[in-house]
Design a protein around this motif. Structure first.
Motif, short mmCIF file in Angstrom:
data_model
loop_
_atom_site.label_atom_id
_atom_site.label_comp_id
_atom_site.label_asym_id
_atom_site.label_seq_id
_atom_site.Cartn_x
_atom_site.Cartn_y
_atom_site.Cartn_z
N ASP A 29 41.02 -49.78 -27.50
CA ASP A 29 41.99 -49.12 -28.38
C ASP A 29 43.32 -49.85 -28.18
O ASP A 29 43.74 -50.10 -27.07
CB ASP A 29 42.10 -47.61 -28.10
N GLN A 31 46.68 -49.99 -27.94
CA GLN A 31 47.87 -49.21 -27.66
C GLN A 31 49.13 -50.08 -27.75
O GLN A 31 49.19 -51.18 -27.21
CB GLN A 31 47.78 -48.59 -26.27
N GLU A 33 51.84 -49.52 -26.28
CA GLU A 33 52.46 -49.61 -24.96
C GLU A 33 51.99 -50.86 -24.22
O GLU A 33 52.77 -51.54 -23.54
CB GLU A 33 52.12 -48.35 -24.14
N LYS A 76 55.48 -48.26 -30.18
CA LYS A 76 55.27 -46.82 -30.06
C LYS A 76 53.91 -46.37 -30.59
O LYS A 76 53.54 -45.20 -30.43
CB LYS A 76 56.37 -46.06 -30.80
N SER A 77 53.16 -47.29 -31.17
CA SER A 77 51.89 -46.92 -31.80
C SER A 77 50.82 -46.57 -30.76
O SER A 77 50.70 -47.22 -29.72
CB SER A 77 51.38 -48.07 -32.67
N ASN A 78 50.05 -45.54 -31.05
CA ASN A 78 48.91 -45.17 -30.20
C ASN A 78 47.71 -46.05 -30.47
O ASN A 78 46.84 -46.22 -29.61
CB ASN A 78 48.54 -43.71 -30.41
N SER A 79 47.63 -46.60 -31.67
CA SER A 79 46.50 -47.45 -32.04
C SER A 79 46.93 -48.38 -33.17
O SER A 79 47.04 -47.98 -34.33
CB SER A 79 45.31 -46.60 -32.48
N TRP A 100 45.42 -56.27 -24.19
CA TRP A 100 45.06 -54.85 -24.11
C TRP A 100 44.12 -54.50 -22.97
O TRP A 100 43.60 -53.40 -22.89
CB TRP A 100 44.49 -54.38 -25.44
N LYS A 110 38.45 -48.08 -21.55
CA LYS A 110 39.06 -46.84 -21.10
C LYS A 110 38.00 -45.97 -20.45
O LYS A 110 37.04 -45.56 -21.11
CB LYS A 110 39.67 -46.11 -22.29
#
Length: 248
Positions: A29, A31, A33, A76-79, A100, A110
């Motif tokens: 995924d 992220q 971050e 700031k995107s989660n995905s 990632w 994850k």
């Protein structure tokens, strides 16, 4: 996309998860971050990425062909969207796993927590099948020589048998695993379906044809291995129906 570093992919009920040394992980995924963390490292090693000096966020945005405001949205995107991921790895000439992953050497898997589930699947590799035949039903053997993991997609106890040989190609490939649960009555067998048969002579995977008063009649998917010698019913100790399939 998945991270492939000598892992096993389980395909169950059209869902995909990854097993790495039997630690279950999920697909990548993307992220924001982690992308932001990559950029922080890039700024400290800017020459490697074609910058003459430590780049600002404006410089990073320009490299990506987006505005600084859009770059901040990426952080700031989660995905992140697939097209964004492609743009990023192309701009900085790195792999998806590099950005990632949990670190630069690991895929971005994850971990899935199955802490609320009791271990229910015995892993039976080829090297353990001989002992499994002689020790079936012996809890001491199972606990001493086989690994048991939590596999909540199947209720109750199940077994993962490593496949060898080419008789069931192309559906069943050597070194992959057949996940099965026991069938208590041979009358439940369905013509044309694959099963694992545990006999006094070994463990085999074949398709069921029919049975009579004395023999079980089976066949291979690979026609080069047909006909299959019928198995005396008295020699069959257990039969396992297919619940899933583990692909290397």
């Amino acid at each position: 996309m998945f991270a492939y570093t000598n892992v096993t992919i389980i395909v169950i009920y059209a869902n995909y998860i990854v097993i790495n040394s039997y630690n279950i992980v999920q697909p990548l995924d993307y992220q924001g971050e982690k992308f932001k963390n990559f950029i922080s490292k890039l700024k400290n090693n800017h020459n490697k990425y074609g910058f003459d000096k430590k780049p600002t966020n404006e410089d990073i945005a320009q490299r990506l062909g987006v505005s600084p405001m859009q770059l901040n949205r990426y952080y700031k995107s989660n995905s992140l969207q697939r097209e964004t991921v492609v743009k990023i790895i192309g701009a900085f000439n790195v792999s998806e796993e590099y950005i990632w992953g949990t670190n630069n050497n690991e895929p971005n898997g994850k971990p899935v927590s199955f802490s609320n589930y009791e271990p229910n699947m015995w892993i039976v590799p080829i090297k353990a099948q001989g002992g499994f035949l002689g020790g079936y039903g012996d809890q001491i053997y199972l606990e001493s020589f086989l690994k048991k993991v939590a596999f909540p997609f199947i209720k109750g106890e199940c077994f993962a048998f490593e496949i060898e040989g080419e008789s069931m190609l192309t559906d069943f490939v050597p070194r992959n695993y057949f996940i099965g649960s026991t069938i208590e009555d041979k009358n439940f067998l369905v013509k044309g379906r694959p099963y694992v048969f545990q006999t006094i002579d070994g463990i085999i995977i074949k398709c069921f044809d029919y049975f009579d008063d004395e023999f079980m009649y089976l066949y291979s998917l690979n026609q080069e291995f047909n006909p299959v010698v019928p198995i005396p019913l008295k020699n069959i100790k257990k039969i396992y129906q297919k619940e899933g399939y583990l692909e290397l």
